[in-house]
Each structure stands twice: as C-alpha cells, then as structure tokens.
Design a protein around this motif. Structure first.
Motif, PDB file in Angstrom:
ATOM      1  N   PRO A  57       0.799  -1.229   0.000  1.00 30.59           N
ATOM      2  CA  PRO A  57       0.000   0.000   0.000  1.00 30.59           C
ATOM      3  C   PRO A  57       0.835   1.285   0.000  1.00 30.59           C
ATOM      4  O   PRO A  57       1.985   1.287   0.434  1.00 30.59           O
ATOM      5  CB  PRO A  57      -0.797  -0.110   1.311  1.00 30.59           C
ATOM      6  N   LEU A  58       0.204   2.340  -0.464  1.00 34.45           N
ATOM      7  CA  LEU A  58       0.800   3.676  -0.362  1.00 34.45           C
ATOM      8  C   LEU A  58       0.217   4.321   0.886  1.00 34.45           C
ATOM      9  O   LEU A  58      -0.877   3.965   1.318  1.00 34.45           O
ATOM     10  CB  LEU A  58       0.394   4.543  -1.564  1.00 34.45           C
ATOM     11  N   HIS A  59       0.921   5.276   1.438  1.00 34.21           N
ATOM     12  CA  HIS A  59       0.350   6.048   2.533  1.00 34.21           C
ATOM     13  C   HIS A  59      -0.815   6.866   1.976  1.00 34.21           C
ATOM     14  O   HIS A  59      -0.778   7.288   0.820  1.00 34.21           O
ATOM     15  CB  HIS A  59       1.415   6.965   3.139  1.00 34.21           C
ATOM     16  N   ILE A  60      -1.834   7.073   2.796  1.00 33.87           N
ATOM     17  CA  ILE A  60      -3.051   7.778   2.353  1.00 33.87           C
ATOM     18  C   ILE A  60      -2.731   9.144   1.707  1.00 33.87           C
ATOM     19  O   ILE A  60      -3.350   9.534   0.708  1.00 33.87           O
ATOM     20  CB  ILE A  60      -4.063   7.933   3.545  1.00 33.87           C
ATOM     21  N   LYS A  61      -1.722   9.817   2.240  1.00 35.00           N
ATOM     22  CA  LYS A  61      -1.352  11.138   1.691  1.00 35.00           C
ATOM     23  C   LYS A  61      -0.855  11.012   0.252  1.00 35.00           C
ATOM     24  O   LYS A  61      -1.216  11.779  -0.620  1.00 35.00           O
ATOM     25  CB  LYS A  61      -0.239  11.763   2.547  1.00 35.00           C
ATOM     26  N   ARG A  62      -0.003   9.998   0.040  1.00 38.79           N
ATOM     27  CA  ARG A  62       0.557   9.807  -1.302  1.00 38.79           C
ATOM     28  C   ARG A  62      -0.505   9.281  -2.266  1.00 38.79           C
ATOM     29  O   ARG A  62      -0.524   9.629  -3.440  1.00 38.79           O
ATOM     30  CB  ARG A  62       1.756   8.855  -1.242  1.00 38.79           C
ATOM     31  N   MET A  63      -1.365   8.436  -1.741  1.00 37.03           N
ATOM     32  CA  MET A  63      -2.459   7.865  -2.538  1.00 37.03           C
ATOM     33  C   MET A  63      -3.368   8.994  -3.045  1.00 37.03           C
ATOM     34  O   MET A  63      -3.764   9.013  -4.210  1.00 37.03           O
ATOM     35  CB  MET A  63      -3.236   6.885  -1.662  1.00 37.03           C
ATOM     36  N   LYS A  64      -3.670   9.938  -2.159  1.00 38.60           N
ATOM     37  CA  LYS A  64      -4.542  11.059  -2.536  1.00 38.60           C
ATOM     38  C   LYS A  64      -3.874  11.919  -3.600  1.00 38.60           C
ATOM     39  O   LYS A  64      -4.521  12.407  -4.524  1.00 38.60           O
ATOM     40  CB  LYS A  64      -4.871  11.903  -1.301  1.00 38.60           C
ATOM     41  N   LYS A  65      -2.577  12.116  -3.443  1.00 37.57           N
ATOM     42  CA  LYS A  65      -1.837  12.954  -4.386  1.00 37.57           C
ATOM     43  C   LYS A  65      -1.767  12.283  -5.765  1.00 37.57           C
ATOM     44  O   LYS A  65      -1.980  12.929  -6.791  1.00 37.57           O
ATOM     45  CB  LYS A  65      -0.419  13.164  -3.838  1.00 37.57           C
ATOM     46  N   ARG A  66      -1.466  10.980  -5.788  1.00 36.07           N
ATOM     47  CA  ARG A  66      -1.286  10.268  -7.053  1.00 36.07           C
ATOM     48  C   ARG A  66      -2.618   9.822  -7.657  1.00 36.07           C
ATOM     49  O   ARG A  66      -2.763   9.739  -8.866  1.00 36.07           O
ATOM     50  CB  ARG A  66      -0.366   9.062  -6.834  1.00 36.07           C
ATOM     51  N   GLY A  67      -3.566   9.545  -6.795  1.00 36.11           N
ATOM     52  CA  GLY A  67      -4.890   9.133  -7.281  1.00 36.11           C
ATOM     53  C   GLY A  67      -5.020   7.630  -7.492  1.00 36.11           C
ATOM     54  O   GLY A  67      -6.116   7.123  -7.701  1.00 36.11           O
ATOM     55  N   TYR A  68      -3.930   6.900  -7.453  1.00 37.01           N
ATOM     56  CA  TYR A  68      -3.981   5.452  -7.620  1.00 37.01           C
ATOM     57  C   TYR A  68      -2.699   4.858  -7.052  1.00 37.01           C
ATOM     58  O   TYR A  68      -1.703   5.565  -6.874  1.00 37.01           O
ATOM     59  CB  TYR A  68      -4.120   5.068  -9.099  1.00 37.01           C
ATOM     60  N   ASN A  69      -2.765   3.557  -6.779  1.00 40.31           N
ATOM     61  CA  ASN A  69      -1.584   2.834  -6.304  1.00 40.31           C
ATOM     62  C   ASN A  69      -1.104   1.927  -7.440  1.00 40.31           C
ATOM     63  O   ASN A  69      -1.819   1.014  -7.853  1.00 40.31           O
ATOM     64  CB  ASN A  69      -1.959   2.023  -5.063  1.00 40.31           C
ATOM     65  N   GLN A  70       0.083   2.173  -7.916  1.00 42.70           N
ATOM     66  CA  GLN A  70       0.598   1.422  -9.073  1.00 42.70           C
ATOM     67  C   GLN A  70       0.730  -0.075  -8.764  1.00 42.70           C
ATOM     68  O   GLN A  70       0.523  -0.921  -9.639  1.00 42.70           O
ATOM     69  CB  GLN A  70       1.926   2.003  -9.570  1.00 42.70           C
ATOM     70  N   ALA A  71       1.039  -0.401  -7.508  1.00 41.61           N
ATOM     71  CA  ALA A  71       1.152  -1.816  -7.125  1.00 41.61           C
ATOM     72  C   ALA A  71      -0.217  -2.496  -7.212  1.00 41.61           C
ATOM     73  O   ALA A  71      -0.319  -3.666  -7.588  1.00 41.61           O
ATOM     74  CB  ALA A  71       1.709  -1.931  -5.707  1.00 41.61           C
ATOM     75  N   GLU A  72      -1.263  -1.737  -6.876  1.00 41.59           N
ATOM     76  CA  GLU A  72      -2.624  -2.274  -6.927  1.00 41.59           C
ATOM     77  C   GLU A  72      -3.036  -2.552  -8.379  1.00 41.59           C
ATOM     78  O   GLU A  72      -3.743  -3.525  -8.651  1.00 41.59           O
ATOM     79  CB  GLU A  72      -3.568  -1.262  -6.278  1.00 41.59           C
ATOM     80  N   LEU A  73      -2.598  -1.709  -9.294  1.00 42.75           N
ATOM     81  CA  LEU A  73      -2.924  -1.919 -10.719  1.00 42.75           C
ATOM     82  C   LEU A  73      -2.313  -3.243 -11.205  1.00 42.75           C
ATOM     83  O   LEU A  73      -2.957  -4.012 -11.910  1.00 42.75           O
ATOM     84  CB  LEU A  73      -2.395  -0.765 -11.570  1.00 42.75           C
ATOM     85  N   ILE A  74      -1.073  -3.487 -10.808  1.00 41.80           N
ATOM     86  CA  ILE A  74      -0.398  -4.735 -11.196  1.00 41.80           C
ATOM     87  C   ILE A  74      -1.106  -5.920 -10.528  1.00 41.80           C
ATOM     88  O   ILE A  74      -1.399  -6.929 -11.165  1.00 41.80           O
ATOM     89  CB  ILE A  74       1.102  -4.705 -10.802  1.00 41.80           C
ATOM     90  N   ALA A  75      -1.406  -5.755  -9.230  1.00 40.55           N
ATOM     91  CA  ALA A  75      -2.069  -6.824  -8.466  1.00 40.55           C
ATOM     92  C   ALA A  75      -3.426  -7.179  -9.074  1.00 40.55           C
ATOM     93  O   ALA A  75      -3.756  -8.361  -9.218  1.00 40.55           O
ATOM     94  CB  ALA A  75      -2.236  -6.393  -7.006  1.00 40.55           C
TER      95      ALA A  75
END
Ligand code: ZN
Length: 216
Positions: A107-125
């Motif tokens: 997971p990404l930290h909530i702050k980074r997740m909000k900034k990026r809008g998505y988690n790249q690891a989750e897309l791969i998963a």
C-alpha cells in the motif's frame, strides 16, 4: 509518401499497437507491447527463486530494473499511465506450489495515494489477480508511516525508516499471501510488509515485483 499516409491510417486504426510500452517510442508490431530493440535489451528473470527476501517464503520478479525498464516504471508511477500495470503483470510468473489464497498490493500512505490518485502496485495486483483468478485485497494492509522517498538512503536506513511502517487491519490467519509491488530495490519494503503479515499469523507470505534492482 504513400507509406507515410498508410502509417497514419494504421496509427488511427491501431494506435496502441504502434508504441512500445517500455521505451514509449513508435514500434512496428511490438510483441506483447515491446519493440524489437527493447526485447533485445530486456533482462528477464531466468532463475526463479534466485533472490531471497527476508521474512518472505519466496520471491519472484519479471525484469531487472535498468535503463530499459525504468521509463515504463516512471510513466506508471508518475504520469498516470495506468494501463502499464496490466502490461507489466503479464510477465509475472507465480509458482503454482505457492497455493496463493489472496494477493495484497504494497500500500501507499493515504497522503501519497490522494496525491497520485492510484496505487501502481494495486494496478499490477488487479491484473495478476484477474489472470490467475485469485482474489485481490487492498484493505488488509495499510501504510501507517509516510516514509520519504527512499532512493538516496542506504539499505540500513531504509530498513529503519520502514520499521512498523505497515499495519494489518483485517484477518489473515492461515492464509497464503502474495505481496505485489512495482519495484524491489533493497527488499526492505517487502520485508516490512511480510513481517507484519507473519505477526498477524499469515501462513506463508510470498512476494512478486515487476522489476528487481540488482545488488551493487
Ligand atoms: Zn522499446
């Protein structure tokens, strides 16, 4: 002239088939989304289980993280190229004997997740889960510590910064888990995640990443 016009028509008809997902340059009929030049340069994993990551029961990766792959990872992480998650996932080979019950993206930290809008690891998963027909759970492991960019830190500094950086908030008891991340650099992130999952009584924790950075 005719060739150029034909190419324009083909580009309109099949736009994504004509760009290499690794180097982002135009390519004629790239194989699996990779141009001939990149296919020649890519370093695929030819020795499964050759890299050991502390606290994990097995680890695999698809490509070495080098000049050929870094552009793709960069576009996936910072330029909203979400389709690259699915592209990279197709190259991850998971050992059948691991008997995975569920896939958990780092997971990404909530702050980074909000900034990026998505988690790249989750897309791969998600792409991997779909291909292997294994459930992906993104609400089990959370990042509680917002660690700054790790690229300039040494291995021991990374490990220290990542201590208790993750927390398990749902039941994982007796589960065989596959952790997914985009890049493994020192292994400290995967180790920290695996340790928390083991403390929460997960049976086995395996890990897979699209890219692996070789030890210097
Ligand atoms: Zn290429």
């Amino acid at each position: 002239m005719i060739k150029a016009t034909l190419k324009k028509i083909l580009d309109l008809l099949f736009p994504k088939n004509y760009v290499c997902n690794m180097c982002n340059s135009e390519a004629y009929e790239p194989q699996n989304g990779i141009c001939e030049n990149c296919i020649r340069k890519l370093k695929r994993n030819t020795e499964p289980n050759s890299v050991k990551i502390s606290q994990t029961d097995g680890y695999t990766w698809a490509f070495l993280f080098d000049k050929t792959t870094q552009g793709c990872i960069h576009r996936l992480k910072y330029f909203d190229c979400r389709y690259l998650g699915e592209f990279l996932a197709q190259f991850i080979a998971v050992e059948e004997e691991w008997q995975i019950d569920c896939i958990i993206p780092v997971p990404l930290h909530i702050k980074r997740m909000k900034k990026r809008g998505y988690n790249q690891a989750e897309l791969i998963a998600n792409a991997l889960g779909k291909r292997l027909n294994i459930e992906v759970v993104s609400d089990v492991l959370v990042r509680v510590k917002d660690t700054k960019t790790q690229t300039t830190r040494s291995k021991s500094e990374r490990a220290e910064a990542l201590e208790h950086a993750f927390s398990v908030i749902k039941d994982v008891e007796n589960k065989n888990i596959l952790l997914i991340d985009d890049v493994c650099t020192t292994g400290a992130t995967l180790t920290s995640c695996a340790l928390e999952l083991k403390n929460a009584k997960a049976a086995n924790v395996y890990a897979a990443t699209a890219c692996y950075t070789p030890k210097k």
